[in-house]
Design a protein around this motif. Sequence first.
Motif, PDB file in Angstrom:
ATOM      1  N   GLU A 143       0.672  -1.136   0.030  1.00  0.00           N
ATOM      2  CA  GLU A 143      -0.011   0.029  -0.030  1.00  0.00           C
ATOM      3  C   GLU A 143       0.856   1.312  -0.149  1.00  0.00           C
ATOM      4  O   GLU A 143       0.642   2.051  -0.783  1.00  0.00           O
ATOM      5  N   ARG A 144       1.920   1.206   0.879  1.00  0.00           N
ATOM      6  CA  ARG A 144       2.808   2.257   0.843  1.00  0.00           C
ATOM      7  C   ARG A 144       3.817   2.580  -0.211  1.00  0.00           C
ATOM      8  O   ARG A 144       3.637   3.847  -0.846  1.00  0.00           O
ATOM      9  N   GLU A 145       4.103   1.352  -0.771  1.00  0.00           N
ATOM     10  CA  GLU A 145       4.648   1.531  -2.011  1.00  0.00           C
ATOM     11  C   GLU A 145       4.004   2.135  -3.168  1.00  0.00           C
ATOM     12  O   GLU A 145       4.388   2.835  -4.200  1.00  0.00           O
ATOM     13  N   SER A 146       2.591   1.926  -3.195  1.00  0.00           N
ATOM     14  CA  SER A 146       1.579   2.289  -4.273  1.00  0.00           C
ATOM     15  C   SER A 146       1.426   3.861  -4.166  1.00  0.00           C
ATOM     16  O   SER A 146       1.266   4.548  -5.256  1.00  0.00           O
ATOM     17  N   GLN A 147       1.563   4.375  -2.823  1.00  0.00           N
ATOM     18  CA  GLN A 147       1.158   5.640  -2.839  1.00  0.00           C
ATOM     19  C   GLN A 147       2.224   6.352  -3.092  1.00  0.00           C
ATOM     20  O   GLN A 147       2.408   7.459  -3.788  1.00  0.00           O
ATOM     21  N   MET A 149       4.726   5.255  -5.512  1.00  0.00           N
ATOM     22  CA  MET A 149       4.370   5.217  -6.986  1.00  0.00           C
ATOM     23  C   MET A 149       3.673   6.053  -7.606  1.00  0.00           C
ATOM     24  O   MET A 149       3.850   7.001  -8.633  1.00  0.00           O
ATOM     25  N   ALA A 150       2.473   6.454  -7.045  1.00  0.00           N
ATOM     26  CA  ALA A 150       1.574   7.347  -7.427  1.00  0.00           C
ATOM     27  C   ALA A 150       2.234   8.966  -7.541  1.00  0.00           C
ATOM     28  O   ALA A 150       1.902   9.509  -8.584  1.00  0.00           O
ATOM     29  N   ALA A 151       2.749   9.129  -6.395  1.00  0.00           N
ATOM     30  CA  ALA A 151       3.569  10.299  -6.645  1.00  0.00           C
ATOM     31  C   ALA A 151       4.669  10.417  -7.642  1.00  0.00           C
ATOM     32  O   ALA A 151       4.895  11.516  -8.101  1.00  0.00           O
ATOM     33  N   LEU A 152       5.601   9.374  -7.704  1.00  0.00           N
ATOM     34  CA  LEU A 152       6.485   9.191  -8.721  1.00  0.00           C
ATOM     35  C   LEU A 152       5.803   9.681 -10.137  1.00  0.00           C
ATOM     36  O   LEU A 152       6.367  10.339 -10.875  1.00  0.00           O
ATOM     37  N   LYS A 153       4.682   9.087 -10.256  1.00  0.00           N
ATOM     38  CA  LYS A 153       4.005   9.305 -11.626  1.00  0.00           C
ATOM     39  C   LYS A 153       3.476  10.745 -11.813  1.00  0.00           C
ATOM     40  O   LYS A 153       3.329  11.239 -12.959  1.00  0.00           O
ATOM     41  N   ARG A 154       3.509  11.541 -10.686  1.00  0.00           N
ATOM     42  CA  ARG A 154       3.140  12.906 -10.822  1.00  0.00           C
ATOM     43  C   ARG A 154       4.545  13.767 -10.960  1.00  0.00           C
ATOM     44  O   ARG A 154       4.426  14.917 -10.994  1.00  0.00           O
ATOM     45  N   GLY A 155       5.552  13.018 -10.935  1.00  0.00           N
ATOM     46  CA  GLY A 155       6.807  13.790 -11.275  1.00  0.00           C
ATOM     47  C   GLY A 155       7.599  14.344  -9.785  1.00  0.00           C
ATOM     48  O   GLY A 155       8.178  15.218  -9.944  1.00  0.00           O
ATOM     49  N   GLU A 156       6.878  14.037  -8.754  1.00  0.00           N
ATOM     50  CA  GLU A 156       7.558  14.702  -7.404  1.00  0.00           C
ATOM     51  C   GLU A 156       8.873  13.859  -7.110  1.00  0.00           C
ATOM     52  O   GLU A 156       9.036  12.835  -7.432  1.00  0.00           O
ATOM     53  N   SER A 157       9.573  15.044  -6.316  1.00  0.00           N
ATOM     54  CA  SER A 157      10.790  14.296  -6.010  1.00  0.00           C
ATOM     55  C   SER A 157      10.649  13.715  -4.610  1.00  0.00           C
ATOM     56  O   SER A 157       9.597  13.729  -4.035  1.00  0.00           O
ATOM     57  N   LYS A 159      11.973  14.649  -1.839  1.00  0.00           N
ATOM     58  CA  LYS A 159      11.661  15.507  -0.624  1.00  0.00           C
ATOM     59  C   LYS A 159      10.221  15.842  -0.833  1.00  0.00           C
ATOM     60  O   LYS A 159       9.326  15.988   0.558  1.00  0.00           O
ATOM     61  N   GLU A 160       9.561  16.112  -1.740  1.00  0.00           N
ATOM     62  CA  GLU A 160       8.077  16.257  -1.920  1.00  0.00           C
ATOM     63  C   GLU A 160       7.146  14.964  -1.426  1.00  0.00           C
ATOM     64  O   GLU A 160       6.293  15.066  -0.816  1.00  0.00           O
ATOM     65  N   ILE A 161       7.644  13.811  -1.897  1.00  0.00           N
ATOM     66  CA  ILE A 161       6.875  12.623  -1.449  1.00  0.00           C
ATOM     67  C   ILE A 161       7.001  12.512   0.224  1.00  0.00           C
ATOM     68  O   ILE A 161       5.983  12.056   0.543  1.00  0.00           O
ATOM     69  N   ALA A 162       8.252  12.807   0.659  1.00  0.00           N
ATOM     70  CA  ALA A 162       8.443  12.514   2.097  1.00  0.00           C
ATOM     71  C   ALA A 162       7.248  13.406   2.696  1.00  0.00           C
ATOM     72  O   ALA A 162       6.900  13.187   3.678  1.00  0.00           O
ATOM     73  N   ILE A 167       6.750  11.040   5.706  1.00  0.00           N
ATOM     74  CA  ILE A 167       7.754  10.112   6.113  1.00  0.00           C
ATOM     75  C   ILE A 167       9.161  10.560   5.961  1.00  0.00           C
ATOM     76  O   ILE A 167       8.950  11.858   5.085  1.00  0.00           O
ATOM     77  N   THR A 168      10.199   9.935   6.169  1.00  0.00           N
ATOM     78  CA  THR A 168      11.494  10.663   5.895  1.00  0.00           C
ATOM     79  C   THR A 168      11.900  10.353   4.514  1.00  0.00           C
ATOM     80  O   THR A 168      11.521   9.388   3.765  1.00  0.00           O
ATOM     81  N   GLU A 169      13.028  11.167   4.003  1.00  0.00           N
ATOM     82  CA  GLU A 169      13.396  10.958   2.813  1.00  0.00           C
ATOM     83  C   GLU A 169      14.237   9.752   2.606  1.00  0.00           C
ATOM     84  O   GLU A 169      14.295   8.938   1.389  1.00  0.00           O
ATOM     85  N   ARG A 170      14.868   9.241   3.477  1.00  0.00           N
ATOM     86  CA  ARG A 170      15.489   8.056   3.569  1.00  0.00           C
ATOM     87  C   ARG A 170      14.409   6.977   3.507  1.00  0.00           C
ATOM     88  O   ARG A 170      14.959   5.769   2.624  1.00  0.00           O
ATOM     89  N   THR A 171      13.367   6.865   4.155  1.00  0.00           N
ATOM     90  CA  THR A 171      12.244   5.902   3.751  1.00  0.00           C
ATOM     91  C   THR A 171      11.693   5.990   2.475  1.00  0.00           C
ATOM     92  O   THR A 171      11.441   4.844   1.858  1.00  0.00           O
ATOM     93  N   VAL A 172      11.711   7.216   1.792  1.00  0.00           N
ATOM     94  CA  VAL A 172      11.333   7.097   0.431  1.00  0.00           C
ATOM     95  C   VAL A 172      12.175   6.591  -0.421  1.00  0.00           C
ATOM     96  O   VAL A 172      11.976   5.813  -1.437  1.00  0.00           O
ATOM     97  N   LYS A 173      13.408   6.693  -0.248  1.00  0.00           N
ATOM     98  CA  LYS A 173      14.343   6.319  -1.088  1.00  0.00           C
ATOM     99  C   LYS A 173      14.403   4.639  -1.016  1.00  0.00           C
ATOM    100  O   LYS A 173      14.542   3.993  -1.895  1.00  0.00           O
ATOM    101  N   ALA A 174      14.206   4.179   0.202  1.00  0.00           N
ATOM    102  CA  ALA A 174      14.044   2.546   0.409  1.00  0.00           C
ATOM    103  C   ALA A 174      12.781   2.242  -0.375  1.00  0.00           C
ATOM    104  O   ALA A 174      12.834   1.260  -1.125  1.00  0.00           O
ATOM    105  N   HIS A 175      11.615   2.887  -0.305  1.00  0.00           N
ATOM    106  CA  HIS A 175      10.409   2.342  -1.175  1.00  0.00           C
ATOM    107  C   HIS A 175      10.763   2.316  -2.493  1.00  0.00           C
ATOM    108  O   HIS A 175      10.217   1.405  -3.450  1.00  0.00           O
ATOM    109  N   VAL A 176      11.533   3.684  -3.018  1.00  0.00           N
ATOM    110  CA  VAL A 176      11.572   3.545  -4.550  1.00  0.00           C
ATOM    111  C   VAL A 176      12.589   2.516  -4.909  1.00  0.00           C
ATOM    112  O   VAL A 176      12.239   2.006  -6.037  1.00  0.00           O
ATOM    113  N   SER A 177      13.640   2.166  -4.255  1.00  0.00           N
ATOM    114  CA  SER A 177      14.507   0.991  -4.415  1.00  0.00           C
ATOM    115  C   SER A 177      13.848  -0.310  -4.566  1.00  0.00           C
ATOM    116  O   SER A 177      13.926  -1.062  -5.322  1.00  0.00           O
ATOM    117  N   ALA A 178      12.531  -0.565  -3.577  1.00  0.00           N
ATOM    118  CA  ALA A 178      11.857  -1.720  -3.693  1.00  0.00           C
ATOM    119  C   ALA A 178      10.984  -1.653  -5.121  1.00  0.00           C
ATOM    120  O   ALA A 178      10.842  -2.797  -5.713  1.00  0.00           O
TER     121      ALA A 178
END
Length: 202
Positions: A143-147, A149-157, A159-162, A167-178
């Motif tokens: 569910e969190r990865e889907s959230q 992903m939706a932000a990535l598809k909007r072109g968000e960075s 920092k914006e997703i966090a 959540i922290t930028e570090r957590t965002v990076k972990a989700h993006v990697s997954a």
Amino acid sequence: MELFVWSERKDIRERWQTQLAKSAVLDLNSGSLLKLPNGAVLLLHWSALDSKQRQELIARSHDLRLVALVDTPSDQEGIELLQEGFRGYANTFIQGALLTELVMAVGRGDIWAGPELLQRLLRRLLQQSQPSADVPDLWSLSERESQVMAALKRGESNKEIARELNITERTVKAHVSAILEKAGARDRIDLILKANGQVYPH
């Protein structure tokens, strides 16, 4: 990975060779370009090339991993070159450690550029592509990865997703990697295009 460097300036050539140790100097002409093996990484002092040389190189961007190193980088030039198929764009005088990272990233098949430049390129690609309804189910995102992903598809960075998801930028990076791993994507650009049913540009 085979690595070549080219610059008309001896000081720049020697600087890159010292930093990279195993690079070979290229005598840049049509004949030498034809002899380069497919998939080779070629670092270019782009600022010193004339228009004919630039066109010859762009014509080989589909089978060489070209990196433009420029004296005065600009986002617009960077976006244009990346869209032409270049694999990297950076300052001519990039620090040695970063130059090594750049070569390793491009050798892996990734794109190297500043984060702001990559975000601008991503947004441009998103504007040009037709959005698909949903991310493929076979990716099995949480569910969190889907959230994310939706932000990535909007072109968000990151920092914006966090900020948006609290959540922290570090957590965002972990989700993006997954997400990249699940999607079998090389980088964010590849990921977004796959999600939209598009093909990686080069």
